[in-house]
Scaffold this motif. Structure first.
Motif, PDB file in Angstrom:
ATOM      1  N   LYS A 235      46.234  29.185  -0.711  1.00 32.43           N
ATOM      2  CA  LYS A 235      46.715  30.062   0.371  1.00 32.43           C
ATOM      3  C   LYS A 235      45.707  30.171   1.508  1.00 32.43           C
ATOM      4  N   GLN A 236      44.435  29.934   1.214  1.00 33.62           N
ATOM      5  CA  GLN A 236      43.404  30.017   2.251  1.00 33.62           C
ATOM      6  C   GLN A 236      43.473  28.847   3.233  1.00 33.62           C
ATOM      7  N   TYR A 237      44.126  27.771   2.826  1.00 35.25           N
ATOM      8  CA  TYR A 237      44.040  26.528   3.592  1.00 35.25           C
ATOM      9  C   TYR A 237      45.383  25.983   4.080  1.00 35.25           C
ATOM     10  N   VAL A 238      46.465  26.409   3.459  1.00 33.47           N
ATOM     11  CA  VAL A 238      47.791  25.880   3.781  1.00 33.47           C
ATOM     12  C   VAL A 238      48.726  27.048   4.097  1.00 33.47           C
ATOM     13  N   PRO A 239      49.508  26.962   5.176  1.00 30.92           N
ATOM     14  CA  PRO A 239      50.340  28.090   5.603  1.00 30.92           C
ATOM     15  C   PRO A 239      51.380  28.543   4.584  1.00 30.92           C
ATOM     16  N   ASN A 240      51.959  27.603   3.834  1.00 33.42           N
ATOM     17  CA  ASN A 240      53.068  27.943   2.951  1.00 33.42           C
ATOM     18  C   ASN A 240      52.821  27.355   1.568  1.00 33.42           C
TER      19      ASN A 240
ATOM     20  N   VAL B 231      55.077  35.892 -12.157  1.00 32.34           N
ATOM     21  CA  VAL B 231      53.911  35.011 -12.113  1.00 32.34           C
ATOM     22  C   VAL B 231      53.569  34.673 -10.671  1.00 32.34           C
ATOM     23  N   ALA B 232      54.584  34.319  -9.883  1.00 28.20           N
ATOM     24  CA  ALA B 232      54.351  34.005  -8.471  1.00 28.20           C
ATOM     25  C   ALA B 232      53.792  35.215  -7.728  1.00 28.20           C
ATOM     26  N   ASP B 233      54.348  36.380  -8.021  1.00 28.08           N
ATOM     27  CA  ASP B 233      53.862  37.613  -7.381  1.00 28.08           C
ATOM     28  C   ASP B 233      52.399  37.871  -7.737  1.00 28.08           C
ATOM     29  N   SER B 234      52.010  37.523  -8.942  1.00 30.99           N
ATOM     30  CA  SER B 234      50.645  37.803  -9.408  1.00 30.99           C
ATOM     31  C   SER B 234      49.593  37.016  -8.637  1.00 30.99           C
ATOM     32  N   VAL B 235      49.985  35.868  -8.074  1.00 24.61           N
ATOM     33  CA  VAL B 235      49.028  35.085  -7.280  1.00 24.61           C
ATOM     34  C   VAL B 235      49.379  35.113  -5.787  1.00 24.61           C
ATOM     35  N   GLY B 236      50.391  35.915  -5.430  1.00 25.89           N
ATOM     36  CA  GLY B 236      50.708  36.140  -4.029  1.00 25.89           C
ATOM     37  C   GLY B 236      51.379  34.995  -3.316  1.00 25.89           C
ATOM     38  N   VAL B 237      52.213  34.223  -4.037  1.00 27.18           N
ATOM     39  CA  VAL B 237      52.936  33.124  -3.397  1.00 27.18           C
ATOM     40  C   VAL B 237      54.435  33.277  -3.654  1.00 27.18           C
ATOM     41  N   LYS B 238      55.226  32.481  -2.943  1.00 29.16           N
ATOM     42  CA  LYS B 238      56.674  32.536  -3.078  1.00 29.16           C
ATOM     43  C   LYS B 238      57.122  31.774  -4.328  1.00 29.16           C
ATOM     44  N   LEU B 239      58.304  32.146  -4.820  1.00 31.66           N
ATOM     45  CA  LEU B 239      58.952  31.383  -5.885  1.00 31.66           C
ATOM     46  C   LEU B 239      60.235  30.795  -5.330  1.00 31.66           C
ATOM     47  N   ARG B 240      60.420  29.501  -5.554  1.00 33.06           N
ATOM     48  CA  ARG B 240      61.669  28.837  -5.170  1.00 33.06           C
ATOM     49  C   ARG B 240      62.391  28.411  -6.445  1.00 33.06           C
ATOM     50  N   VAL B 241      63.616  28.835  -6.564  1.00 32.81           N
ATOM     51  CA  VAL B 241      64.468  28.411  -7.682  1.00 32.81           C
ATOM     52  C   VAL B 241      65.365  27.301  -7.150  1.00 32.81           C
ATOM     53  N   ARG B 242      65.221  26.107  -7.699  1.00 30.88           N
ATOM     54  CA  ARG B 242      65.954  24.967  -7.172  1.00 30.88           C
ATOM     55  C   ARG B 242      66.925  24.413  -8.203  1.00 30.88           C
ATOM     56  N   PRO B 243      68.025  23.817  -7.720  1.00 32.43           N
ATOM     57  CA  PRO B 243      68.933  23.163  -8.655  1.00 32.43           C
ATOM     58  C   PRO B 243      68.234  21.999  -9.353  1.00 32.43           C
ATOM     59  N   LEU B 244      68.592  21.730 -10.582  1.00 29.74           N
ATOM     60  CA  LEU B 244      67.951  20.686 -11.357  1.00 29.74           C
ATOM     61  C   LEU B 244      68.063  19.341 -10.674  1.00 29.74           C
TER      62      LEU B 244
ATOM     63  N   GLY C   2      44.644  22.012   7.522  1.00 28.45           N
ATOM     64  CA  GLY C   2      45.032  21.362   8.767  1.00 28.45           C
ATOM     65  C   GLY C   2      45.875  20.116   8.592  1.00 28.45           C
ATOM     66  N   LEU C   3      46.137  19.716   7.358  1.00 30.89           N
ATOM     67  CA  LEU C   3      46.878  18.479   7.105  1.00 30.89           C
ATOM     68  C   LEU C   3      48.258  18.707   6.502  1.00 30.89           C
ATOM     69  N   ILE C   4      48.400  19.738   5.690  1.00 30.04           N
ATOM     70  CA  ILE C   4      49.645  19.986   4.965  1.00 30.04           C
ATOM     71  C   ILE C   4      50.214  21.338   5.395  1.00 30.04           C
ATOM     72  N   ASP C   5      51.532  21.374   5.621  1.00 32.97           N
ATOM     73  CA  ASP C   5      52.189  22.627   6.014  1.00 32.97           C
ATOM     74  C   ASP C   5      52.675  23.421   4.807  1.00 32.97           C
ATOM     75  N   THR C   6      53.170  22.718   3.797  1.00 31.93           N
ATOM     76  CA  THR C   6      53.695  23.376   2.598  1.00 31.93           C
ATOM     77  C   THR C   6      53.183  22.658   1.357  1.00 31.93           C
ATOM     78  N   VAL C   7      52.696  23.433   0.398  1.00 32.86           N
ATOM     79  CA  VAL C   7      52.369  22.898  -0.915  1.00 32.86           C
ATOM     80  C   VAL C   7      53.346  23.512  -1.908  1.00 32.86           C
ATOM     81  N   SER C   8      54.147  22.665  -2.537  1.00 35.91           N
ATOM     82  CA  SER C   8      55.141  23.096  -3.505  1.00 35.91           C
ATOM     83  C   SER C   8      54.664  22.674  -4.899  1.00 35.91           C
ATOM     84  N   ILE C   9      54.428  23.653  -5.757  1.00 35.10           N
ATOM     85  CA  ILE C   9      53.820  23.416  -7.065  1.00 35.10           C
ATOM     86  C   ILE C   9      54.836  23.682  -8.167  1.00 35.10           C
ATOM     87  N   SER C  10      55.029  22.730  -9.046  1.00 39.71           N
ATOM     88  CA  SER C  10      55.976  22.876 -10.150  1.00 39.71           C
ATOM     89  C   SER C  10      55.416  23.818 -11.202  1.00 39.71           C
TER      90      SER C  10
END
Length: 205
Positions: A165-170, A190-203, A123-131
């Motif tokens: 994923k149980q607590y945060v929408p994205n 690896v991302a597929d194995s835990v059911g989350v998205k992968l973002r490839v970002r510029p350095l 209920g507090l965070i919309d997106t968690v982005s994990i390196s």
């Protein structure tokens, strides 16, 4: 010589970034703080002292929080190192605006605090982005150099992502584009194995 300031928040690309701590359990080989005092032209992000919750909220009250595209916990430290301040700050933001809130994290909060922290974010965070930083444990440990040498920090990160994923929408795992196509493909698996998205970002972003 490090330049210090009390840059608790800074603006980039129409977004507001929150620098609530300089604490971090990792010493990543690529980290901006290895070579600079700020990020992309910001004021110095090395804090003169650890901000209190009161100092963080006072800073935010000087800004129109509804005017930003997104508000992001991301500075010269791991935001979950100061979990109570992070959560109380997110509660305050939620109480005054509808601006989406993102947490940029190394995914090691459970090791930092010695318990499962994922439910705290509901209920507090919309997106968690994990390196993610690497597609397997040995390379991850070499790149991120966490203080827990006897722990499988890569597995901890993936468990954090999966449970979040149980607590945060994205929930997103991120890698930088310079790692090459083969490593990006492995990271996608690896991302597929835990059911989350992968973002490839510029350095540089």
């Amino acid at each position: 010589m490090k330049k210090t300031a009390m840059t608790i928040s800074y603006e980039l690309w129409g977004k507001l970034y929150l620098n609530i701590t300089n604490k971090c359990p990792c010493a990543c080989t690529f980290c901006l703080r290895q070579n600079d005092d700020g990020a992309y032209g910001s004021d110095p992000l090395w804090l003169e002292h650890q901000p209190t919750l009161e100092e963080v909220l006072a800073n935010l009250k000087t800004r129109d929080l509804s005017s930003y595209e997104e508000i992001i916990f991301c500075g010269y430290g791991e935001p979950t190192s100061e979990l109570d301040i992070l959560l109380e700050t997110a509660k305050y933001i939620r109480s005054v605006c509808d601006t989406p809130i993102r947490l940029n994290t190394n995914g090691l909060a459970n090791l930092i605090h010695g318990r499962k922290t994922e439910p705290d974010f509901k209920g507090l965070i919309d997106t968690v982005s994990i390196s993610l930083n690497a597609s397997e444990s040995e390379a991850y440990m070499a790149i991120t150099r966490p203080k827990w040498k006897d722990k499988d920090c890569f597995a901890e990160l993936l468990s954090f992502a999966k449970d979040m994923k149980q607590y945060v929408p994205n929930v997103v795992l991120t890698v930088v584009d310079v790692i090459g196509e083969e490593e990006i493909a492995k990271s996608q698996k690896v991302a597929d194995s835990v059911g989350v998205k992968l973002r490839v970002r510029p350095l540089e972003s």
